[in-house]
Design a protein around this motif. Structure first.
Motif, PDB file in Angstrom:
ATOM      1  N   SER A 129       0.802  -1.219   0.000  1.00 38.31           N
ATOM      2  CA  SER A 129       0.000   0.000   0.000  1.00 38.31           C
ATOM      3  C   SER A 129       0.832   1.266   0.000  1.00 38.31           C
ATOM      4  O   SER A 129       0.463   2.261  -0.637  1.00 38.31           O
ATOM      5  CB  SER A 129      -0.957  -0.001   1.194  1.00 38.31           C
ATOM      6  OG  SER A 129      -0.245  -0.127   2.410  1.00 38.31           O
ATOM      7  N   LEU A 130       1.972   1.257   0.689  1.00 45.48           N
ATOM      8  CA  LEU A 130       2.788   2.465   0.799  1.00 45.48           C
ATOM      9  C   LEU A 130       3.979   2.484  -0.147  1.00 45.48           C
ATOM     10  O   LEU A 130       4.397   3.545  -0.602  1.00 45.48           O
ATOM     11  CB  LEU A 130       3.295   2.628   2.236  1.00 45.48           C
ATOM     12  CG  LEU A 130       2.244   2.760   3.333  1.00 45.48           C
ATOM     13  CD1 LEU A 130       2.918   2.841   4.701  1.00 45.48           C
ATOM     14  CD2 LEU A 130       1.360   3.977   3.102  1.00 45.48           C
ATOM     15  N   TYR A 131       4.558   1.304  -0.413  1.00 46.28           N
ATOM     16  CA  TYR A 131       5.844   1.247  -1.124  1.00 46.28           C
ATOM     17  C   TYR A 131       5.827   0.258  -2.283  1.00 46.28           C
ATOM     18  O   TYR A 131       6.800  -0.444  -2.532  1.00 46.28           O
ATOM     19  CB  TYR A 131       6.961   0.872  -0.143  1.00 46.28           C
ATOM     20  CG  TYR A 131       6.900   1.616   1.167  1.00 46.28           C
ATOM     21  CD1 TYR A 131       7.023   2.999   1.209  1.00 46.28           C
ATOM     22  CD2 TYR A 131       6.696   0.942   2.365  1.00 46.28           C
ATOM     23  CE1 TYR A 131       6.954   3.695   2.404  1.00 46.28           C
ATOM     24  CE2 TYR A 131       6.627   1.624   3.577  1.00 46.28           C
ATOM     25  CZ  TYR A 131       6.754   2.998   3.589  1.00 46.28           C
ATOM     26  OH  TYR A 131       6.687   3.677   4.775  1.00 46.28           O
ATOM     27  N   GLY A 132       4.726   0.234  -3.018  1.00 47.70           N
ATOM     28  CA  GLY A 132       4.563  -0.767  -4.058  1.00 47.70           C
ATOM     29  C   GLY A 132       5.570  -0.698  -5.185  1.00 47.70           C
ATOM     30  O   GLY A 132       5.796  -1.696  -5.872  1.00 47.70           O
ATOM     31  N   ALA A 198       3.229   9.195 -12.195  1.00 42.78           N
ATOM     32  CA  ALA A 198       2.972   7.752 -12.336  1.00 42.78           C
ATOM     33  C   ALA A 198       3.769   7.005 -11.274  1.00 42.78           C
ATOM     34  O   ALA A 198       4.850   6.474 -11.542  1.00 42.78           O
ATOM     35  CB  ALA A 198       3.357   7.281 -13.736  1.00 42.78           C
ATOM     36  N   SER A 199       3.236   7.001 -10.074  1.00 41.45           N
ATOM     37  CA  SER A 199       3.940   6.346  -8.969  1.00 41.45           C
ATOM     38  C   SER A 199       2.940   5.770  -7.989  1.00 41.45           C
ATOM     39  O   SER A 199       1.737   6.057  -8.053  1.00 41.45           O
ATOM     40  CB  SER A 199       4.837   7.352  -8.236  1.00 41.45           C
ATOM     41  OG  SER A 199       4.072   8.157  -7.365  1.00 41.45           O
ATOM     42  N   ALA A 200       3.463   4.980  -7.049  1.00 45.02           N
ATOM     43  CA  ALA A 200       2.677   4.529  -5.911  1.00 45.02           C
ATOM     44  C   ALA A 200       2.647   5.656  -4.878  1.00 45.02           C
ATOM     45  O   ALA A 200       2.926   6.816  -5.191  1.00 45.02           O
ATOM     46  CB  ALA A 200       3.272   3.239  -5.348  1.00 45.02           C
ATOM     47  N   HIS A 201       2.351   5.321  -3.625  1.00 42.39           N
ATOM     48  CA  HIS A 201       2.036   6.334  -2.616  1.00 42.39           C
ATOM     49  C   HIS A 201       3.220   7.192  -2.201  1.00 42.39           C
ATOM     50  O   HIS A 201       3.024   8.287  -1.680  1.00 42.39           O
ATOM     51  CB  HIS A 201       1.446   5.631  -1.382  1.00 42.39           C
ATOM     52  CG  HIS A 201       0.839   6.556  -0.378  1.00 42.39           C
ATOM     53  ND1 HIS A 201      -0.232   7.385  -0.666  1.00 42.39           N
ATOM     54  CD2 HIS A 201       1.148   6.797   0.927  1.00 42.39           C
ATOM     55  CE1 HIS A 201      -0.558   8.075   0.401  1.00 42.39           C
ATOM     56  NE2 HIS A 201       0.267   7.748   1.386  1.00 42.39           N
ATOM     57  N   SER A 202       4.447   6.730  -2.422  1.00 39.63           N
ATOM     58  CA  SER A 202       5.621   7.418  -1.863  1.00 39.63           C
ATOM     59  C   SER A 202       6.667   7.755  -2.931  1.00 39.63           C
ATOM     60  O   SER A 202       7.783   7.229  -2.915  1.00 39.63           O
ATOM     61  CB  SER A 202       6.253   6.547  -0.768  1.00 39.63           C
ATOM     62  OG  SER A 202       5.302   6.195   0.217  1.00 39.63           O
ATOM     63  N   PRO A 203       6.346   8.657  -3.857  1.00 36.02           N
ATOM     64  CA  PRO A 203       7.292   8.966  -4.940  1.00 36.02           C
ATOM     65  C   PRO A 203       8.561   9.655  -4.452  1.00 36.02           C
ATOM     66  O   PRO A 203       9.561   9.665  -5.164  1.00 36.02           O
ATOM     67  CB  PRO A 203       6.486   9.880  -5.866  1.00 36.02           C
ATOM     68  CG  PRO A 203       5.426  10.472  -4.994  1.00 36.02           C
ATOM     69  CD  PRO A 203       5.083   9.396  -4.013  1.00 36.02           C
ATOM     70  N   PHE A 204       8.550  10.213  -3.247  1.00 39.19           N
ATOM     71  CA  PHE A 204       9.772  10.817  -2.693  1.00 39.19           C
ATOM     72  C   PHE A 204      10.831   9.761  -2.423  1.00 39.19           C
ATOM     73  O   PHE A 204      12.013  10.077  -2.306  1.00 39.19           O
ATOM     74  CB  PHE A 204       9.462  11.601  -1.407  1.00 39.19           C
ATOM     75  CG  PHE A 204       8.612  10.858  -0.411  1.00 39.19           C
ATOM     76  CD1 PHE A 204       9.179  10.082   0.576  1.00 39.19           C
ATOM     77  CD2 PHE A 204       7.227  10.939  -0.482  1.00 39.19           C
ATOM     78  CE1 PHE A 204       8.399   9.396   1.492  1.00 39.19           C
ATOM     79  CE2 PHE A 204       6.433  10.265   0.431  1.00 39.19           C
ATOM     80  CZ  PHE A 204       7.020   9.480   1.413  1.00 39.19           C
ATOM     81  N   LEU A 205      10.428   8.492  -2.372  1.00 37.97           N
ATOM     82  CA  LEU A 205      11.363   7.382  -2.247  1.00 37.97           C
ATOM     83  C   LEU A 205      11.648   6.718  -3.585  1.00 37.97           C
ATOM     84  O   LEU A 205      12.785   6.385  -3.899  1.00 37.97           O
ATOM     85  CB  LEU A 205      10.818   6.339  -1.261  1.00 37.97           C
ATOM     86  CG  LEU A 205      10.658   6.800   0.194  1.00 37.97           C
ATOM     87  CD1 LEU A 205       9.937   5.734   0.999  1.00 37.97           C
ATOM     88  CD2 LEU A 205      12.013   7.119   0.815  1.00 37.97           C
TER      89      LEU A 205
END
Length: 222
Positions: A129-132, A198-205
């Protein structure tokens, strides 16, 4: 010189911003990444204490500020920025964007909890959910750093909505499994402009350089 203030979401600490801060510094920005008291080892604070911490931090910055909140942090930045004359732009990154009198519970259309004390359980399956879109090793490292989060932070309602008076940008994370893109789009309709990544929940990572470039574009247009 513009300062980008980065505000972390639930269960996180400011260390989650390290990669993005490096990219923003390379683009010439100063950054601040305050710690919210509703997250930690034994937290008891709610939205209003979080907003007060952010307001104090904002008051210490003389130059223009772009204030970015990720996920839960959209709620306290909405209250904290009210009356802060240095904030030129609000950025909601896959974030809750409440109107006056709304909370995370309100935005999901679920009843307020009878008991606001205690801790809110960690989101289910955080790896997905957070880091897919993170590699396994990095996802495991980030998950090992997650902390506790209070129920109050999700249940308390904001007293004011700063985005009514300050230009705002909503960045929709199109592959999000934590805050559904459909809910993001609904909230984003309130913003001055909408951007997408185009990212999952945490694009800063997962995409720190691309996200920094997008923040730069937004800041330059502020």
């Amino acid at each position: 010189m513009t300062t980008v203030m980065l505000v972390h979401g639930a269960w996180h600490r400011p260390t989650c911003w390290a990669k993005l801060e490096t990219e923003l510094h390379a683009l010439g920005y100063d950054t601040r990444s305050p710690a919210l008291p509703s997250s930690g080892e034994h937290p008891t604070a709610g939205v209003h204490e979080d907003a007060a911490v952010l307001a104090t931090e904002l008051a210490s910055i003389e130059e223009p500020v772009v204030l970015l909140g990720h996920s839960y942090a959209g709620i306290p930045i909405t209250e904290a920025a009210a009356g802060a004359g240095t904030v030129e732009r609000l950025i909601y990154l896959a974030a809750y964007m409440p109107d006056k009198g709304q909370s995370m519970y309100t935005l999901h259309g679920i009843p307020d909890p009878e008991d606001m004390s205690g801790l809110f359980p960690l989101i289910s399956e955080p790896r997905t959910s957070l880091y897919g879109d993170l590699a396994d090793a990095e996802a495991e490292q980030v998950m090992s750093e997650l902390v506790q989060q209070t129920v109050r932070s999700f249940a308390e309602k904001v007293h004011v909505a700063a985005w009514q008076d300050i230009p705002s940008t909503y960045i929709v994370t199109e592959q999000d499994k934590a805050i559904p893109p459909a809910l993001q789009e609904k909230m984003a309709a309130q913003a001055t402009e909408i951007r997408r990544i185009a990212s999952a929940h945490s694009p800063f990572l997962s995409q720190p350089r691309q996200l920094a470039a997008l923040i730069d574009k937004i800041a330059r247009s502020a």
